[in-house]
Design a protein around this motif. Sequence first.
Motif, PDB file in Angstrom:
ATOM      1  N   THR A   1       0.842  -1.197   0.000  1.00 47.27           N
ATOM      2  CA  THR A   1       0.000   0.000   0.000  1.00 47.27           C
ATOM      3  C   THR A   1       0.875   1.243   0.000  1.00 47.27           C
ATOM      4  O   THR A   1       2.053   1.209   0.388  1.00 47.27           O
ATOM      5  N   VAL A   2       0.267   2.352  -0.387  1.00 41.45           N
ATOM      6  CA  VAL A   2       0.975   3.641  -0.336  1.00 41.45           C
ATOM      7  C   VAL A   2       1.308   3.993   1.108  1.00 41.45           C
ATOM      8  O   VAL A   2       2.383   4.543   1.401  1.00 41.45           O
ATOM      9  N   GLU A   3       0.403   3.648   2.029  1.00 43.29           N
ATOM     10  CA  GLU A   3       0.635   3.957   3.439  1.00 43.29           C
ATOM     11  C   GLU A   3       1.862   3.217   3.969  1.00 43.29           C
ATOM     12  O   GLU A   3       2.655   3.778   4.735  1.00 43.29           O
ATOM     13  N   GLU A   4       2.022   1.956   3.575  1.00 39.39           N
ATOM     14  CA  GLU A   4       3.226   1.219   3.973  1.00 39.39           C
ATOM     15  C   GLU A   4       4.479   1.868   3.400  1.00 39.39           C
ATOM     16  O   GLU A   4       5.499   1.992   4.084  1.00 39.39           O
ATOM     17  N   CYS A   5       4.408   2.267   2.132  1.00 40.69           N
ATOM     18  CA  CYS A   5       5.552   2.940   1.515  1.00 40.69           C
ATOM     19  C   CYS A   5       5.921   4.204   2.285  1.00 40.69           C
ATOM     20  O   CYS A   5       7.111   4.466   2.548  1.00 40.69           O
ATOM     21  N   ASP A   6       4.909   4.982   2.648  1.00 43.89           N
ATOM     22  CA  ASP A   6       5.165   6.226   3.384  1.00 43.89           C
ATOM     23  C   ASP A   6       5.842   5.945   4.719  1.00 43.89           C
ATOM     24  O   ASP A   6       6.766   6.669   5.130  1.00 43.89           O
ATOM     25  N   ALA A   7       5.386   4.897   5.405  1.00 45.29           N
ATOM     26  CA  ALA A   7       5.983   4.549   6.701  1.00 45.29           C
ATOM     27  C   ALA A   7       7.435   4.122   6.528  1.00 45.29           C
ATOM     28  O   ALA A   7       8.308   4.493   7.338  1.00 45.29           O
ATOM     29  N   MET A   8       7.725   3.361   5.476  1.00 41.93           N
ATOM     30  CA  MET A   8       9.100   2.920   5.201  1.00 41.93           C
ATOM     31  C   MET A   8      10.001   4.103   4.888  1.00 41.93           C
ATOM     32  O   MET A   8      11.123   4.212   5.393  1.00 41.93           O
ATOM     33  N   ILE A   9       9.511   5.002   4.036  1.00 41.15           N
ATOM     34  CA  ILE A   9      10.291   6.183   3.657  1.00 41.15           C
ATOM     35  C   ILE A   9      10.579   7.051   4.883  1.00 41.15           C
ATOM     36  O   ILE A   9      11.709   7.506   5.096  1.00 41.15           O
ATOM     37  N   ALA A  10       9.559   7.265   5.724  1.00 37.62           N
ATOM     38  CA  ALA A  10       9.724   8.103   6.912  1.00 37.62           C
ATOM     39  C   ALA A  10      10.698   7.474   7.900  1.00 37.62           C
ATOM     40  O   ALA A  10      11.534   8.173   8.496  1.00 37.62           O
ATOM     41  N   ALA A  11      10.610   6.169   8.078  1.00 38.62           N
ATOM     42  CA  ALA A  11      11.475   5.485   9.043  1.00 38.62           C
ATOM     43  C   ALA A  11      12.941   5.576   8.629  1.00 38.62           C
ATOM     44  O   ALA A  11      13.823   5.812   9.460  1.00 38.62           O
ATOM     45  N   HIS A  12      13.219   5.393   7.349  1.00 38.29           N
ATOM     46  CA  HIS A  12      14.614   5.457   6.904  1.00 38.29           C
ATOM     47  C   HIS A  12      15.124   6.899   6.887  1.00 38.29           C
ATOM     48  O   HIS A  12      16.315   7.130   7.149  1.00 38.29           O
ATOM     49  N   ALA A  13      14.252   7.845   6.600  1.00 34.13           N
ATOM     50  CA  ALA A  13      14.672   9.247   6.682  1.00 34.13           C
ATOM     51  C   ALA A  13      15.039   9.612   8.118  1.00 34.13           C
ATOM     52  O   ALA A  13      16.055  10.281   8.371  1.00 34.13           O
ATOM     53  N   LYS A  14      14.236   9.151   9.055  1.00 33.01           N
ATOM     54  CA  LYS A  14      14.506   9.428  10.468  1.00 33.01           C
ATOM     55  C   LYS A  14      15.803   8.772  10.928  1.00 33.01           C
ATOM     56  O   LYS A  14      16.569   9.362  11.702  1.00 33.01           O
ATOM     57  N   ALA A  15      16.050   7.556  10.429  1.00 33.87           N
ATOM     58  CA  ALA A  15      17.250   6.813  10.836  1.00 33.87           C
ATOM     59  C   ALA A  15      18.508   7.291  10.118  1.00 33.87           C
ATOM     60  O   ALA A  15      19.622   6.922  10.509  1.00 33.87           O
ATOM     61  N   GLY A  16      18.334   8.089   9.054  1.00 32.11           N
ATOM     62  CA  GLY A  16      19.486   8.521   8.271  1.00 32.11           C
ATOM     63  C   GLY A  16      20.060   7.411   7.404  1.00 32.11           C
ATOM     64  O   GLY A  16      21.247   7.434   7.064  1.00 32.11           O
ATOM     65  N   THR A  17      19.204   6.448   7.046  1.00 34.32           N
ATOM     66  CA  THR A  17      19.622   5.327   6.203  1.00 34.32           C
ATOM     67  C   THR A  17      18.905   5.410   4.856  1.00 34.32           C
ATOM     68  O   THR A  17      17.914   6.127   4.706  1.00 34.32           O
ATOM     69  N   TYR A  18      19.415   4.660   3.885  1.00 35.07           N
ATOM     70  CA  TYR A  18      18.855   4.695   2.536  1.00 35.07           C
ATOM     71  C   TYR A  18      17.883   3.538   2.315  1.00 35.07           C
ATOM     72  O   TYR A  18      18.145   2.406   2.721  1.00 35.07           O
TER      73      TYR A  18
END
Length: 359
Positions: free
Chosen positions: A104-121
């Motif tokens: 889902t788009v919502e899952e994608c958004d959560a993944m993108i946000a989590a890696h942005a917060k962690a400073g990972t790609y």
Amino acid sequence: MTETRYAVIGAGWISQIAFLPAVHQTGNSRVTALVTGSPERARELADFHGIPDVISYDELDGYLAAGNADAVYIATPNSSHADFALRAAQSGCHALVEKPLATTVEECDAMIAAHAKAGTYLMTAYRLHHDPGTIDMLERIRAGEIGEPRLFSSVFGFQIDAGNHRLKGSHWGGPLQDLGVYCLNAARHVFSAEPVEVTAMFGHGDNDPRFSETHETVAVTLRFPGDRLAQFMASFGTDARDLMQVLGTKGTLTADPGYKFEHELHLTRHAGEEVVEQVRTPENDDFGAMIAYFSDCIQAGTPPQNDGAEGRADVLVMRAIEAAAETGQPQRTDLPPRPGHPDDTTLRRVPRTDRRLVF
């Protein structure tokens, strides 16, 4: 040379036939662990590839938190992509995720946000973004060799075996997600734009028991800015074929084959009825190129071009395609322009190997 250390999550077919053999060819990457639900079988695979650790899914968090890997490669069924990518981010690890990025788009958004917060790609595993033939085709279009690209058409199909996890509705399986995503992604980069409207139709397999939970075939039409059109069909019930064709105002480019990692892209350029040029791309390991590129990004601190937002765009359009097919009504899509497209900066040349172990 510094090597990026990968934990491979999911030791199934694609890891066995493509990812694990390719890692050895990159020069900048290695695998430190196989993460699996079948440790006995995976141990044989790990020994074959010189991988020190075999761990269970439950042991993953502790293994990553202990600093045993820099990145994960996620090659599990679609329904688990988001969970593993989020766990990687929580442990400070980069994630290379097979397509589709999530369900889902919502899952994608959560993944993108989590890696942005962690400073990972977070990178979506679009191996063709690093393939010489694909890059050559895109650069020819951008250079105007066929004039303005106006029409895109593509087919991708094969006969799937009963029981394959890609036939499971609970995993968001189906030909759209497994094959059509290649066609969709190619069209977006051929036009260097995002679709604005989709229509679609499903084929249900004429009572074939394989397709009790998903569809046999999907046929899609996409409208792009400038009233340009793309059409593709993807199927789990046909002869094995994969090709794409782009018609411009002054010529046509045909890639046949166009998508499979086992074959090089064969490009033909027409001007009217005349064959102007035929090009067979030099041999290259697309998986190795993809791995080498992501490792380069990690080591240089450079965000990958085919990031989480790239994968999210295809998930959003695929969900619109499903809605169009189910309702019989066109669906509008709204996506921001991509900041970049595959080019020679994403290209990597990696030699192939025949050394592999496939169960």
